[in-house]
Write an enzyme that holds these catalytic residues in place. Structure first.
Site: not given
Length: 273
Positions: A95, A224, A253
């Site tokens: 991320s 996600d 995610h």
């Protein structure tokens, strides 16, 4: 577990376990190095030296008023890599951590690096612009800022649901994962976490991606809900020459926690290839 003091006096917390070729993990927002514990134990047991830090204003690192931006994050990472004299390094970023790894490579070069893994990563650009029509509206990130500022404790508890796709049919909420996510988020500093929202949403990492000249594995879940795959992994894989893209069908995610065994095996296979 140790502390490093950067040139501007910020204390950066990091873990350094095991022996062997080094792997450096960069965590997502608003988490800490603890998000990588399962991977650190797995790869440590497979003969690697595993290192993970808490980004400034996250986890156990200093809660700074200034410097909560990607240039400084990359510079902090460079200081840690130089302090530990890491060479033949594997960099893994999730991320926001994927943005941090990418910007480090673009800003400081790849001479110490052997391979790169980007997981649910934010590059090249998350926000919607004329040149990035597949991105998310700025209003989405303004909503994240509002929720974090007004009641981050509740916001982080609620964020767990889309982060791990617990709102999908058949999904079962893990109270343990939610508690861990909330605890990690609440350890960080509010000012720095607010500043970081701009860094993962409005910074364009395209030029950094173009500078990556090491074998790169890009892993992303096609469900996600935090960093949609269309404007992220599918684009990054086109920019990084020779990169390998693995799409996890139905994965969220936080797939390193929900698909741990598969993720660990895929990364290990990539490292040994």
């Amino acid at each position: 577990m140790s502390m490093m003091t950067t040139k501007d006096g910020t204390e950066i917390f990091y873990k350094d376990w095991g022996k062997g070729q080094p792997i450096l993990f960069s965590h997502g927002w608003p988490l800490s190095a603890d998000a990588w514990d399962a991977q650190m134990v797995f790869f440590g047991n497979n003969g690697y030296r595993v290192i993970a830090h808490d980004r400034r204003s996250h986890g156990r690192s200093s809660q700074t008023w200034d410097g909560n931006h990607m240039d400084q994050y990359a510079d902090d990472l460079a200081e840690l890599i130089e302090k530990l004299d890491l060479k033949d390094l594997i960099m893994i970023g999730h991320s926001t951590g994927g943005g941090e790894v990418t910007h480090y490579l673009g800003r400081h070069g790849t001479k110490r690096v052997a391979k790169v893994v980007l997981v649910g990563a934010v590059p090249p650009l998350m926000v919607k612009t004329d040149k990035n029509p597949g991105g998310l509206s700025l209003a989405v990130f303004d909503g994240i800022r509002k929720g974090t500022l007004e009641n981050r404790s509740q916001f982080y508890k609620d964020l767990v649901t889309p982060f791990y796709s617990y709102n999908r049919d058949g999904a079962k909420l893990s109270e343990g994962i939610r508690d861990s996510f909330w605890m990690q988020g609440m350890m960080g500093g509010l000012k720095g976490q607010l500043d970081c929202i701009h860094e993962f949403s409005e910074v364009d990492y395209t030029d950094d991606l173009k500078k990556i000249d090491k074998p790169t594995l890009i892993i992303h879940g096609d469900d996600d809900q935090i960093v949609p795959i269309g404007a992220s992994a599918l684009e990054s894989s086109k920019i990084v020459e020779g990169s390998v893209l693995k799409v996890y069908q139905g994965a969220p995610h936080g797939l390193a926690q929900t698909h741990t065994d598969r993720f660990n095996k895929d990364v290990l296979d990539f490292l040994k290839a």
